[in-house]
Design a protein around this motif. Sequence first.
Motif, mmCIF file in Angstrom:
data_model
loop_
_atom_site.group_PDB
_atom_site.id
_atom_site.type_symbol
_atom_site.label_atom_id
_atom_site.label_comp_id
_atom_site.label_asym_id
_atom_site.label_seq_id
_atom_site.Cartn_x
_atom_site.Cartn_y
_atom_site.Cartn_z
ATOM 1 N N SER A 81 40.812 5.847 62.438
ATOM 2 C CA SER A 81 41.168 4.752 63.322
ATOM 3 C C SER A 81 41.291 5.204 64.782
ATOM 4 C CB SER A 81 42.484 4.117 62.848
ATOM 5 O OG SER A 81 43.492 5.094 62.904
ATOM 6 N N PHE A 82 40.992 6.485 65.043
ATOM 7 C CA PHE A 82 41.160 6.977 66.424
ATOM 8 C C PHE A 82 39.896 6.773 67.229
ATOM 9 C CE2 PHE A 82 44.105 9.496 63.895
ATOM 10 C CZ PHE A 82 45.289 9.244 64.570
ATOM 11 N N SER A 83 40.034 6.645 68.554
ATOM 12 C CA SER A 83 38.881 6.641 69.486
ATOM 13 C C SER A 83 39.047 7.837 70.410
ATOM 14 C CB SER A 83 38.864 5.360 70.311
ATOM 15 O OG SER A 83 38.789 4.242 69.471
ATOM 16 N N TYR A 84 37.937 8.338 70.887
ATOM 17 C CA TYR A 84 37.992 9.568 71.687
ATOM 18 C C TYR A 84 37.198 9.392 72.955
ATOM 19 C CZ TYR A 84 38.961 11.070 66.916
ATOM 20 O OH TYR A 84 39.462 11.159 65.654
ATOM 21 N N ALA A 85 37.537 10.187 73.969
ATOM 22 C CA ALA A 85 36.713 10.262 75.185
ATOM 23 C C ALA A 85 36.883 11.655 75.791
ATOM 24 C CB ALA A 85 37.129 9.192 76.179
ATOM 25 N N LEU A 86 35.796 12.204 76.269
ATOM 26 C CA LEU A 86 35.836 13.527 76.932
ATOM 27 C C LEU A 86 35.213 13.326 78.295
ATOM 28 C CD1 LEU A 86 36.782 16.293 75.934
ATOM 29 C CD2 LEU A 86 34.399 16.821 75.359
ATOM 30 N N PHE A 87 36.049 13.556 79.334
ATOM 31 C CA PHE A 87 35.526 13.337 80.698
ATOM 32 C C PHE A 87 35.306 14.667 81.375
ATOM 33 C CE2 PHE A 87 38.138 9.664 79.626
ATOM 34 C CZ PHE A 87 37.267 8.622 79.939
ATOM 35 N N ASP A 88 34.237 14.698 82.246
ATOM 36 C CA ASP A 88 34.060 15.916 83.064
ATOM 37 C C ASP A 88 34.826 15.755 84.361
ATOM 38 O OD1 ASP A 88 32.681 14.190 84.625
ATOM 39 O OD2 ASP A 88 30.681 15.053 84.220
ATOM 40 N N GLY A 89 34.714 16.731 85.236
ATOM 41 C CA GLY A 89 35.494 16.734 86.479
ATOM 42 C C GLY A 89 35.220 15.527 87.346
ATOM 43 N N ALA A 90 34.032 14.946 87.260
ATOM 44 C CA ALA A 90 33.684 13.821 88.109
ATOM 45 C C ALA A 90 34.165 12.504 87.501
ATOM 46 C CB ALA A 90 32.173 13.780 88.311
ATOM 47 N N GLY A 91 34.778 12.562 86.349
ATOM 48 C CA GLY A 91 35.272 11.341 85.714
ATOM 49 C C GLY A 91 34.221 10.685 84.855
ATOM 50 N N LYS A 92 33.160 11.374 84.586
ATOM 51 C CA LYS A 92 32.099 10.802 83.773
ATOM 52 C C LYS A 92 32.372 11.122 82.311
ATOM 53 C CE LYS A 92 27.001 10.851 83.384
ATOM 54 N NZ LYS A 92 26.949 11.310 82.027
ATOM 55 N N ARG A 93 32.196 10.098 81.440
ATOM 56 C CA ARG A 93 32.459 10.309 80.019
ATOM 57 C C ARG A 93 31.286 11.083 79.442
ATOM 58 N NH1 ARG A 93 32.146 6.154 75.766
ATOM 59 N NH2 ARG A 93 31.778 4.711 77.485
ATOM 60 N N ILE A 94 31.576 12.295 78.882
ATOM 61 C CA ILE A 94 30.499 13.121 78.393
ATOM 62 C C ILE A 94 30.463 13.122 76.862
ATOM 63 C CG2 ILE A 94 30.239 14.629 80.398
ATOM 64 C CD1 ILE A 94 32.117 16.603 79.016
ATOM 65 N N ALA A 95 31.497 12.580 76.225
ATOM 66 C CA ALA A 95 31.475 12.436 74.758
ATOM 67 C C ALA A 95 32.473 11.353 74.352
ATOM 68 C CB ALA A 95 31.836 13.754 74.069
ATOM 69 N N GLY A 96 32.336 10.815 73.149
ATOM 70 C CA GLY A 96 33.288 9.828 72.598
ATOM 71 C C GLY A 96 32.979 8.422 73.028
ATOM 72 N N GLY A 97 33.454 7.481 72.234
ATOM 73 C CA GLY A 97 33.158 6.070 72.465
ATOM 74 C C GLY A 97 34.281 5.308 73.113
ATOM 75 N N LEU A 98 35.332 6.001 73.538
ATOM 76 C CA LEU A 98 36.479 5.290 74.137
ATOM 77 C C LEU A 98 36.129 4.886 75.553
ATOM 78 C CD1 LEU A 98 39.492 4.463 73.878
ATOM 79 C CD2 LEU A 98 40.062 6.701 74.820
ATOM 80 N N ASN A 99 35.843 3.623 75.715
ATOM 81 C CA ASN A 99 35.340 3.122 76.983
ATOM 82 C C ASN A 99 36.505 2.812 77.908
ATOM 83 O OD1 ASN A 99 33.927 2.028 79.065
ATOM 84 N ND2 ASN A 99 33.066 0.300 77.882
ATOM 85 N N THR A 100 36.904 3.841 78.670
ATOM 86 C CA THR A 100 38.029 3.641 79.605
ATOM 87 C C THR A 100 37.911 4.627 80.753
ATOM 88 O OG1 THR A 100 40.424 3.464 79.737
ATOM 89 C CG2 THR A 100 39.565 5.221 78.347
ATOM 90 N N LYS A 101 38.883 4.498 81.669
ATOM 91 C CA LYS A 101 38.897 5.423 82.807
ATOM 92 C C LYS A 101 39.679 6.672 82.418
ATOM 93 C CE LYS A 101 37.067 2.859 86.281
ATOM 94 N NZ LYS A 101 36.879 1.610 85.602
#
Lengths: 451, 225
Positions: A81-101
Amino acid sequence: MPERRSSAAYRIAFTYSAGFALLVAVLGAIVFLAADRSFRQQQDAAIAEESASLLRDYRDEGLGDLRERIDAREASHPTNSFSYALFDGAGKRIAGGLNTKPKGSGWHDIVFVDPEEGADPARALATNLPENITLMVAADTEALERIDHTILVLFGGAFVLVLTAGAAGALILGGYLRHRLGRISGTARTVMAGDFSQRMPVSARNDEFDAVSASLNAMLDRIAFLLENLQQVSSDLAHDLRTPLVRMRNGLERALADDAPPGTQQTAIQAALRESDDLLDLFAAILRISEVEGGELIKSFAPVDLVALVQDVCESCEPAVVDGGRTLRCTIEGSVFIAADRELLAQAIINLLENAQIHTPTGTKITIEMIHDEASASIIVADNGTGVAVADHDRILRRFVRLDASRTTPGNGLGLNLVSAIVMLHGGGVTLSDNAPGLRVTLILPRLLER
Amino acid sequence: MRVLIAEDDDDLAEFLEHSLGELGHVVTCVRSGLEALHFGSVEVFEVAILDRMLPGMDGVEILKRWRAADIVTPVLMLTALGGIADRVGGLNAGADDYLVKPFAFSELAARLAALARRPTIREPQTHFTVGDVTLDLLDRSVKRAGRDIALQPREFALLEQLMRHAGRIVTRTMFLETIWGYHFDPKTNIVDSHLSRMRAKLNFDFDFDPIETVRGVGYRIRTDA
């Protein structure tokens, strides 16, 4: 019956059910808050655990592996049931489907864009990794909201149900109480209107209402008895007064007649004096009885040695009894103390002795005995005269009752009644029994407790 | 003797005034409580008859005020209230005697006589002599012409009452009240039966009977023997 608005029955029933409903509401709020808090803690713990597990992978295997792991986990949806997001230094989502800032390190309540449902609130934990990478693990709070909602609905429903059931119960209970009380007050009004034969309904349930009704009925019985007694006494009194008054009037009228023989007037006046003395005695006796029955005299009660009192009465009456051709024997010894008015008790015993003389043939033996136990003492005045029919024993204790056999003897039918009144004032009772032959009168008096 | 009567019932007041006057008493008769209080305070009477219920001020109140003012005139209270509690109340207020209406005039006259001759200063008299009869309270002995006469306690008390009121009538109710403490009429002839026994013992072997029966009223011991 009071208006429904002012009815105590309704007021109590409504207050009770409102209080009960309020209690349900408070209970609901407590359950809601406790469940919500506990669920949030569980959710946070699960997110932190998931996040830590990913970080362990990252530490062991590096960034590439972390991205694979995230993808793999997301793919296992819906078991995960978890969602994930991996952001790089520029704030760009580089992995995961969690669509957020991306957010700074720590706990956040976020809104993400769900590909299926659109904007959705969630709880997220952000962790900063080296190279300005940020990992966010989030869990949808929808489940929590569903639980909160369910709790609210359940308790809201319960509240409404209790309130409704309470109100209905209050109406029924109030109506029932009004009905029961209404019957009592209805009967009371009927009695007030003059129908003294009416009594309060008493059911077999024997509840509080029945107890009250029974007490009221006992009271009504007592009042009815007194009223009846009063009417009886009034008519008896009228009868007892009229006879001597008529006799007196006739005698005086005859004496006043022109042709009355000399000396008639003197005789008539003497007869009239005697008659009026008898009438005055009658009044004195009635007043005495009502004074005794009034109960005021209890105030002057003092400890009295019953034995000494009876001996004294015997000694006082014995010569008169002997002069009347009868004998009196008193076999009482010792001492027994009772709370009494000495003079009243003496009068009671003298009255009994007097009866034993008036209503018996000469040669009669009169005896006075006493038996006693720890609680009471009985004075027994017995004679071996002609006695009284057993059927009349209770009757002759009543006021104005004179048996046919004693119509010609002096007296007003109040002697035994006074005895009975005096003994009752002392908390005792009078019983008559057959002495075979003769009459046996027993005065039972409560003894004074030893101090 | 001088008698004050306070009685608001006209018939009874006139009857008492007339009858006591016939007995040779000087009677002042008033109808209200305030008049009674006034006369009793300014004139000297040997005895006062107060009705318990009087207009203006009741008998008990008058009595209290007299006693508070050191007026010691013996008081006979009359009342229509026959209750035991009323009688006790009247005697507590300081009445010397108490009579319940209706009463026989002879009863009233006997009681008045007894009241009026009460010694003002109570010297406890222990020895009485009337004619040839002597009675001693200390050794409880009775002698007639020097001869001992043995009497039962009640018989002794009867004779004592007669000798205390020598020459005057002692009524049956006076005997009952003082000797037996009975304030009711015990139909049985308690007084007469005891008195006849006492009389027989007293007169045994004597020709003269010093005790005179006053028919329908009571007894009197003669002082003229």
